[in-house]
Scaffold this active site. Structure first.
Site, PDB file in Angstrom:
ATOM      1  N   LYS A 112       0.871  -1.183   0.000  1.00  0.00           N
ATOM      2  CA  LYS A 112       0.000   0.000   0.000  1.00  0.00           C
ATOM      3  C   LYS A 112       0.897   1.218   0.000  1.00  0.00           C
ATOM      4  O   LYS A 112       2.046   1.163   0.457  1.00  0.00           O
ATOM      5  CB  LYS A 112      -0.884   0.025   1.256  1.00  0.00           C
ATOM      6  CG  LYS A 112      -2.127   0.853   1.080  1.00  0.00           C
ATOM      7  CD  LYS A 112      -3.180   0.083   0.315  1.00  0.00           C
ATOM      8  CE  LYS A 112      -4.455   0.853   0.157  1.00  0.00           C
ATOM      9  NZ  LYS A 112      -5.502   0.008  -0.430  1.00  0.00           N
TER      10      LYS A 112
HETATM   11  P1  NAD Z   1     -12.854   7.731  -3.433  1.00  0.00           P
HETATM   12  O1  NAD Z   1     -11.844   8.753  -3.101  1.00  0.00           O
HETATM   13  O2  NAD Z   1     -13.254   7.518  -4.848  1.00  0.00           O
HETATM   14  O3  NAD Z   1     -14.190   7.987  -2.597  1.00  0.00           O
HETATM   15  C1  NAD Z   1     -14.191   8.152  -1.205  1.00  0.00           C
HETATM   16  C2  NAD Z   1     -15.579   8.659  -0.791  1.00  0.00           C
HETATM   17  O4  NAD Z   1     -15.610   8.728   0.638  1.00  0.00           O
HETATM   18  C3  NAD Z   1     -15.903  10.059  -1.300  1.00  0.00           C
HETATM   19  O5  NAD Z   1     -17.273  10.127  -1.626  1.00  0.00           O
HETATM   20  C4  NAD Z   1     -15.594  10.934  -0.086  1.00  0.00           C
HETATM   21  O6  NAD Z   1     -16.303  12.167  -0.097  1.00  0.00           O
HETATM   22  C5  NAD Z   1     -16.081  10.013   1.021  1.00  0.00           C
HETATM   23  N1  NAD Z   1     -15.567  10.376   2.334  1.00  0.00           N
HETATM   24  C6  NAD Z   1     -14.308  10.737   2.673  1.00  0.00           C
HETATM   25  N2  NAD Z   1     -14.265  11.045   3.986  1.00  0.00           N
HETATM   26  C7  NAD Z   1     -15.513  10.858   4.480  1.00  0.00           C
HETATM   27  C8  NAD Z   1     -16.096  11.021   5.755  1.00  0.00           C
HETATM   28  N3  NAD Z   1     -15.375  11.438   6.790  1.00  0.00           N
HETATM   29  N4  NAD Z   1     -17.415  10.746   5.893  1.00  0.00           N
HETATM   30  C9  NAD Z   1     -18.159  10.332   4.842  1.00  0.00           C
HETATM   31  N5  NAD Z   1     -17.656  10.151   3.605  1.00  0.00           N
HETATM   32  C10 NAD Z   1     -16.341  10.417   3.431  1.00  0.00           C
HETATM   33  O7  NAD Z   1     -12.265   6.363  -2.793  1.00  0.00           O
HETATM   34  P2  NAD Z   1     -12.666   4.883  -3.174  1.00  0.00           P
HETATM   35  O8  NAD Z   1     -11.705   4.385  -4.191  1.00  0.00           O
HETATM   36  O9  NAD Z   1     -14.129   4.791  -3.412  1.00  0.00           O
HETATM   37  O10 NAD Z   1     -12.283   4.131  -1.817  1.00  0.00           O
HETATM   38  C11 NAD Z   1     -13.198   4.074  -0.727  1.00  0.00           C
HETATM   39  C12 NAD Z   1     -12.753   2.977   0.231  1.00  0.00           C
HETATM   40  O11 NAD Z   1     -12.729   1.730  -0.474  1.00  0.00           O
HETATM   41  C13 NAD Z   1     -11.352   3.153   0.810  1.00  0.00           C
HETATM   42  O12 NAD Z   1     -11.352   2.671   2.134  1.00  0.00           O
HETATM   43  C14 NAD Z   1     -10.506   2.265  -0.039  1.00  0.00           C
HETATM   44  O13 NAD Z   1      -9.351   1.807   0.636  1.00  0.00           O
HETATM   45  C15 NAD Z   1     -11.460   1.133  -0.314  1.00  0.00           C
HETATM   46  N6  NAD Z   1     -11.124   0.366  -1.513  1.00  0.00           N
HETATM   47  C16 NAD Z   1     -11.067   0.956  -2.730  1.00  0.00           C
HETATM   48  C17 NAD Z   1     -10.760   0.184  -3.854  1.00  0.00           C
HETATM   49  C18 NAD Z   1     -10.746   0.765  -5.244  1.00  0.00           C
HETATM   50  O14 NAD Z   1     -10.587  -0.022  -6.193  1.00  0.00           O
HETATM   51  N7  NAD Z   1     -10.903   2.046  -5.435  1.00  0.00           N
HETATM   52  C19 NAD Z   1     -10.509  -1.182  -3.708  1.00  0.00           C
HETATM   53  C20 NAD Z   1     -10.610  -1.767  -2.439  1.00  0.00           C
HETATM   54  C21 NAD Z   1     -10.915  -0.971  -1.360  1.00  0.00           C
END
Ligand code: NAD
Length: 422
Positions: A112
């Site tokens: 990561k």
């Molecule tokens: P992203 O940046 O596209 O979206 C994150 C979302 O969370 C946004 O809508 C943001 O406004 C919201 N957010 C941030 N802080 C917040 C808070 N305090 N309260 C409420 N909402 C909040 O990120 P993503 O890629 O969708 O990732 C989201 C989660 O999924 C992360 O934990 C990431 O590690 C996990 N994840 C992502 C992937 C991927 O392929 N993108 C894969 C596995 C896991």
């Protein structure tokens, strides 16, 4: 409103995953030496990321890349840009990636990365500069057979395109060095929505076995970015009612179900806030946890389900960890005592890394797959992992996280043992 760091439960994600490991290690009878080996990261890189800001100031950010294990294949894991990034958090997330790739049985290890930066405040030029400076400093430990980054919080296809360009400018054209790229640069069809799709497949499998249906059920989603928004669209198509969602600025609630296609257009495509959306009523991020539902899906940050914040009162049947390390260990215990099932991150959100693996294989072979093939193979991978975990849940009477981890630990420890070298 976002919860300030000082008010959040500051339980590091590294501590969370170390705690989880011991419970599952007991189940599979791992000896102390193997536990120590699996808890210790292979490599930790910490760099400074100096960037000239638009107003002429020089800012120096901290960046990290942690490679937890490469025993089963090249290290694999996303890169996030967020003010709460630190070495402990990245270490915890890298460790989870090792278990996730092992559970899904794809030939990768876990890594990561992250830069401690308020990405939302950066201009596009500054975002590019952060990405390129960070990439330059960690490029020496990257590579298609060494360590392959992907998108995560606040990073997307464009960020991966800059990362690829920076890396390739050093070693020559190497599309397999990064996944989650734009399609025109060798990205895979289906990668952008893969994590949300994988979460949806997990929920479908659980629904089929548990008697908690998806169609007509109420779903609450925290976070409406790549994972949350794509998941919401897919669940909406399956007939689930998404009654509340939030992003960093606040949320919306409608007990009849929000108009998800319009909300998707509003937020994901037009980059506006969920709270500005003209449907249902406005709710705060804390009120979101009190909305009754069958399925509660954290899809934003880690450590959001905890004793201090909400575990005692969330009103759902299942928590689906779309976000990594979403539940603290004590939060986990409380939810278990309350008969709320937690489908853990390493199973539920593994769809992203599975399609990243497909993207990597397509790049190495220079042979793109049609979308149907990507989705069908993703479905097979998710179902196989789900059934393997379910069997252990039923046979051993443990929770889903312990069962998933037990499978992963056995695979990783076997690879470590066979490779030896110590
Ligand atoms: P992203 O940046 O596209 O979206 C994150 C979302 O969370 C946004 O809508 C943001 O406004 C919201 N957010 C941030 N802080 C917040 C808070 N305090 N309260 C409420 N909402 C909040 O990120 P993503 O890629 O969708 O990732 C989201 C989660 O999924 C992360 O934990 C990431 O590690 C996990 N994840 C992502 C992937 C991927 O392929 N993108 C894969 C596995 C896991």
């Amino acid at each position: 409103m976002a919860v300030p760091v000082s008010e959040r439960e500051r339980l590091s994600s590294a501590l969370i995953v170390r705690n989880q490991l011991d419970v599952a290690a007991d189940l599979v009878g791992l000896d102390d030496a193997t536990r120590l080996l699996l808890k210790t990261p292979y490599r930790v890189v910490s760099v400074k990321v100096p960037v000239r800001m638009d107003d002429g100031r020089l800012e120096v950010f901290r960046g990290y890349r942690v490679q937890h294990s490469g025993a089963r294949g090249p290290c694999k894991g996303g890169i996030r840009f967020h003010p709460e990034v630190d070495e402990e958090e990245v270490l915890g997330l890298a460790t989870t990636m090792t278990w996730k790739t092992a559970l899904l049985d794809i030939p990768f290890g876990g890594a990561k990365g992250g830069v401690q930066v308020a990405a939302r405040r950066l201009s596009v030029r500054e975002l590019e500069a952060v990405t390129r400076q960070f990439t330059r400093r960690i490029a020496i430990v990257l590579g298609p057979y060494r360590d392959i980054p992907a998108p995560d919080l606040n990073t997307n296809q464009q960020v991966m395109a800059w990362l690829l360009d920076e890396y390739s400018s050093r070693v020559g054209y190497t599309p397999a060095a990064v996944t989650g790229k734009p399609i025109s640069l060798g990205g895979s069809l289906g990668r952008e929505e893969a994590t949300g799709r994988g979460v949806m497949y997990t929920m479908q499998e659980y629904a089929a076995h548990s008697g908690v249906p998806l169609e007509g059920s109420r779903v609450v989603i925290q976070g409406f970015g790549n994972v949350g928004a794509n998941l919401a669209i897919l669940l909406h198509e399956l007939g689930a009612k998404i009654v509340a969602v939030s992003d960093v600025d606040g949320g919306r609630f409608n007990d009849k179900g929000l108009d998800i296609p319009k909300l998707f257009q509003h937020t994901y495509k037009e980059r506006k806030s969920v709270s500005d959306f003209q449907d249902g009523t406005q709710i705060t991020n804390e009120e979101l946890w009190r909305v009754p539902c069958e399925w509660l899906v954290p899809a934003a940050l880690g450590s959001v389900l905890s004793r201090e914040r909400n575990a005692e009162f969330v009103d759902c049947k299942v928590v689906v960890e779309a976000a990594n390390n979403a539940t603290t260990p004590i939060g986990d215990k409380i939810l278990e005592q309350r008969n709320i099932t937690v489908l853990p991150d390493l199973l539920a959100n593994a769809g992203g890394v599975v399609v990243s693996y497909f993207e990597w294989t397509q790049n190495l072979q220079q042979h793109p797959w049609p979308l149907e093939q990507v989705n069908a193979q993703l479905h097979t991978k998710m179902r196989t992992a789900f059934n393997a975990v379910r069997t252990i849940v039923e046979d051993k009477g443990v929770n889903w996280r312990v069962a998933a981890l037990a499978i992963a630990l056995e695979r990783v420890s076997e690879a470590e043992r066979l490779r030896g070298g110590y």
